[in-house]
Scaffold this active site. Sequence first.
Site, mmCIF file in Angstrom:
data_model
loop_
_atom_site.group_PDB
_atom_site.id
_atom_site.type_symbol
_atom_site.label_atom_id
_atom_site.label_comp_id
_atom_site.label_asym_id
_atom_site.label_seq_id
_atom_site.Cartn_x
_atom_site.Cartn_y
_atom_site.Cartn_z
ATOM 1 N N HIS A 224 38.302 48.036 38.435
ATOM 2 C CA HIS A 224 36.854 47.782 38.291
ATOM 3 C C HIS A 224 36.524 46.305 38.468
ATOM 4 O O HIS A 224 37.350 45.434 38.177
ATOM 5 C CB HIS A 224 36.369 48.194 36.892
ATOM 6 C CG HIS A 224 36.371 49.657 36.640
ATOM 7 N ND1 HIS A 224 35.297 50.476 36.921
ATOM 8 C CD2 HIS A 224 37.335 50.465 36.129
ATOM 9 C CE1 HIS A 224 35.587 51.728 36.580
ATOM 10 N NE2 HIS A 224 36.832 51.750 36.096
ATOM 11 N N ASP B 71 43.141 50.970 34.933
ATOM 12 C CA ASP B 71 42.206 50.530 33.885
ATOM 13 C C ASP B 71 42.951 49.995 32.661
ATOM 14 O O ASP B 71 42.467 50.112 31.531
ATOM 15 C CB ASP B 71 41.316 51.699 33.443
ATOM 16 C CG ASP B 71 40.230 52.015 34.456
ATOM 17 O OD1 ASP B 71 40.134 51.308 35.477
ATOM 18 O OD2 ASP B 71 39.471 52.973 34.214
ATOM 19 N N HIS C 25 44.996 53.239 27.412
ATOM 20 C CA HIS C 25 43.678 53.644 27.942
ATOM 21 C C HIS C 25 43.678 55.168 28.092
ATOM 22 O O HIS C 25 42.753 55.842 27.654
ATOM 23 C CB HIS C 25 43.448 52.937 29.267
ATOM 24 C CG HIS C 25 42.175 53.299 29.953
ATOM 25 N ND1 HIS C 25 40.937 52.901 29.501
ATOM 26 C CD2 HIS C 25 41.940 54.032 31.077
ATOM 27 C CE1 HIS C 25 40.000 53.367 30.320
ATOM 28 N NE2 HIS C 25 40.583 54.059 31.274
ATOM 29 N N HIS D 165 41.487 59.724 34.852
ATOM 30 C CA HIS D 165 40.020 59.649 34.801
ATOM 31 C C HIS D 165 39.385 59.937 36.166
ATOM 32 O O HIS D 165 39.847 59.443 37.195
ATOM 33 C CB HIS D 165 39.574 58.275 34.290
ATOM 34 C CG HIS D 165 39.749 58.113 32.810
ATOM 35 N ND1 HIS D 165 39.811 56.887 32.191
ATOM 36 C CD2 HIS D 165 39.864 59.045 31.828
ATOM 37 C CE1 HIS D 165 39.966 57.072 30.881
ATOM 38 N NE2 HIS D 165 40.011 58.367 30.645
ATOM 39 N N ASP E 1 36.893 58.860 37.709
ATOM 40 C CA ASP E 1 36.496 57.741 38.581
ATOM 41 C C ASP E 1 37.713 57.074 39.225
ATOM 42 O O ASP E 1 37.581 56.024 39.871
ATOM 43 C CB ASP E 1 35.618 56.724 37.828
ATOM 44 C CG ASP E 1 36.339 56.034 36.686
ATOM 45 O OD1 ASP E 1 37.135 56.699 35.994
ATOM 46 O OD2 ASP E 1 36.116 54.821 36.489
ATOM 47 N N HIS E 2 38.887 57.694 39.072
ATOM 48 C CA HIS E 2 40.105 57.241 39.769
ATOM 49 C C HIS E 2 40.749 58.360 40.582
ATOM 50 O O HIS E 2 41.674 58.107 41.346
ATOM 51 C CB HIS E 2 41.120 56.672 38.761
ATOM 52 C CG HIS E 2 40.603 55.426 38.096
ATOM 53 N ND1 HIS E 2 41.057 54.174 38.398
ATOM 54 C CD2 HIS E 2 39.616 55.261 37.186
ATOM 55 C CE1 HIS E 2 40.381 53.271 37.693
ATOM 56 N NE2 HIS E 2 39.508 53.915 36.948
ATOM 57 N N HIS F 121 45.942 56.976 36.611
ATOM 58 C CA HIS F 121 45.622 57.781 35.424
ATOM 59 C C HIS F 121 44.606 58.846 35.798
ATOM 60 O O HIS F 121 44.123 58.873 36.924
ATOM 61 C CB HIS F 121 45.167 56.898 34.250
ATOM 62 C CG HIS F 121 43.852 56.192 34.432
ATOM 63 N ND1 HIS F 121 43.656 55.222 35.383
ATOM 64 C CD2 HIS F 121 42.677 56.296 33.763
ATOM 65 C CE1 HIS F 121 42.416 54.761 35.295
ATOM 66 N NE2 HIS F 121 41.789 55.406 34.328
#
Length: 239
Positions: free
Chosen positions: A169, A131, A112, A57, A59-60, A55
């Site tokens: 995570h 996530d 998400h 985001h 942080d990915h 996805h």
Amino acid sequence: MLEIVPVPALSDNYVWLVHDPASGETVAVDPSQAEPVLEAAAARGWTINQIWNTHWHPDHTGGDDAIRAATGCTITGPAEAERVSKMDRIVAGGDRARIGAIEAELIDIPAHTAGHVAFHLPAAEIVFTGDTLFAMGCGRLFEGTAAQMHEAMRRLAALPGETRVYCGHEYTLSNGRFALAVEPDNEALIRRVAEVAAMRERGQVTLPTTIALERATNPFMRASSVEELAERRAAKDAF
Ligand SMILES: [Zn+2]
């Protein structure tokens, strides 16, 4: 057999390095950062030739461009990930990717984010869930509905029980504490939370989990209705 290594990144992200000894290929799944991922690959003598994004985001995806610049790898992910990085190949549910001779089937699991996908490798009995599905938890509903998350849980729960689940995570212990508040009498859950607490005290990674373990202990996968999932998600947000 694939070798899979967690690379801790940012505060509690895991980037997964997936190496296929047969072909020599290496995939970085959801690289939030470039440096620790490139270092972890180099330490093993692996060269990253693909990135898979679940996805958009940051942080990915935040390490995508720097890893591509350093290695010349290709990036495969949903269209939404182009908010952060140019995809070499845009994919959605029903599409396939591959590492060496091993196929990944993509599954749409929006909620998400609107375009979130999972990479399921049936022959390797592995799924990367980003996530959406966490150990004993699920992702927050940023761009979708409880009905979509319920459907995503249903799709993932339908995979073979022995499938190993690699998520984005290290949320396992806090998820477990919430799960115990929901199902205080669930014996499998009580045992698991004790095990996870001990693992975290030793500084161990609590992943992968399995689909069978999630069916037995995950309050979101176990929600019997959309309404129950919505209630639990709202309670977790406030937990
Ligand atoms: Zn996310």
